[in-house]
Design an enzyme around this catalytic site. Structure first.
Site, PDB file in Angstrom:
ATOM      1  N   HIS A  92      53.913 -19.694  95.471  1.00 52.01           N
ATOM      2  CA  HIS A  92      54.146 -18.277  95.208  1.00 52.01           C
ATOM      3  C   HIS A  92      53.636 -17.410  96.354  1.00 52.01           C
ATOM      4  CE1 HIS A  92      49.893 -17.413  94.511  1.00 52.01           C
ATOM      5  NE2 HIS A  92      49.833 -18.577  93.888  1.00 52.01           N
ATOM      6  N   GLU A 193      48.988 -23.455  87.784  1.00 50.84           N
ATOM      7  CA  GLU A 193      47.831 -23.633  88.650  1.00 50.84           C
ATOM      8  C   GLU A 193      46.677 -24.272  87.881  1.00 50.84           C
ATOM      9  OE1 GLU A 193      46.526 -24.370  91.247  1.00 50.84           O
ATOM     10  OE2 GLU A 193      46.501 -22.594  92.543  1.00 50.84           O
TER      11      GLU A 193
END
Length: 302
Positions: A92, A193
């Site tokens: 990202h 994550e």
């Protein structure tokens, strides 16, 4: 029960998995624009978010056709218990938590600020959005994809994404307007994550994700609330590796497609590299790293 598979990187296609030196005067050299001589390719190539051709060593006009044909031939020649797939792992773009980490430094962030939702000026938890810089990084990835499509890079056959907003926003911007047939990306819990303690890694509800990103598919069994994040225990690297292996097992067991895109996070991608025995590589926010992965079903001798 899924068969037990082991995974390894097939080296030689991309600069990121090549242990050899960078040649001064090459386009990798020009991408950074500094004077270099003879040193490790990983130290060099990680200086840029998106190296030329995503790091593909072949610079011929037929480069992507050559790569796809090579992987297809590997699968044709492989025994029944071996498979090969091409993965593009996108990190990202910069989120507000990344900005805060840079603002305060690693130790103060880990010890104090990461446990809060913000500092009165910035908000990074739960589930922060992209900064303007992060949006720009995702747009740069879009340009890189669009450029290589003109050289016959095929669009990914299957697309997966983390459930965290910064990854979904990056996926949106990376592939906006270049998806040839409206192929949908599937959101998968295990692609998130490292979770726990850091508020930035707590996801939003399934309802929020579905209503905010209605064009995305959500995997079966995805819970309404985040049942994994806790305020007092941080997931270990070993545990992230278990999640990565579960994702690889799922893809190699269920997906016949050979070209897979995953939009994820630094911690997930680092674990992916460890599980596939790839050379260590620090992927910047907004970066993309391609990997050819060989999967082998481990045979049990009677």
């Amino acid at each position: 029960m899924l068969p037990n598979r082991s995974y390894e990187t097939v080296v030689g296609y991309f600069a990121q998995d090549n242990p050899g030196p960078v040649t001064p005067g090459s386009d990798f050299h020009e991408a950074v624009g500094v004077e270099i001589h003879h040193f490790d390719v990983q130290a060099f190539i990680s200086l840029v978010q998106l190296p030329p051709r995503f790091g593909l060593i072949d610079d011929s006009p037929e480069r992507w056709s050559n790569l796809i044909a090579s992987i297809q031939q590997l699968n044709i020649d492989a025994p029944s218990h071996v498979q090969y797939k091409l993965f593009f792992l996108g990190r990202h773009g910069q989120g507000y938590h990344n900005f805060a980490w840079e603002k305060y430094g690693a130790k103060p962030w880990d010890d104090y600020w990461s446990k809060l939702n913000g500092d009165g000026e910035l908000t990074w938890g739960p589930d922060p959005e992209l900064t303007p810089l992060g949006e720009g990084q995702a747009d740069e990835a879009h340009v890189a994809w669009k450029t290589e499509f003109q050289c016959d890079l095929p669009f990914p056959e299957k697309l997966y994404c983390s459930p965290l907003s910064r990854a979904i926003r990056t996926n949106q911007r990376s592939f906006k307007g270049i998806n040839p047939d409206g192929r949908k990306t599937t959101i998968v819990e295990n692609i998130r994550e490292e979770f726990g303690i850091h508020t930035c890694d707590k996801r939003r509800t399934r309802t929020y994700i579905h209503e905010t990103f209605p064009e995305y598919l959500i995997e079966d069994g995805f819970t309404e609330e985040d049942e994994l994040w806790t305020p007092d225990v941080r997931e270990t690297w070993e545990d992230v590796g278990v999640r990565v292996k579960a994702i690889l097992d799922m893809i190699f067991e269920n997906d016949k497609e050979q070209f897979i895109s995953i939009t994820a996070h630094g911690g997930f991608i680092n674990a992916f590299l460890r599980v596939t025995n790839h050379l260590p590589y620090v992927l910047p926010t907004g970066g993309v790293i391609p990997i050819v992965v060989k999967a082998t079903i481990e045979r049990v001798l009677a």
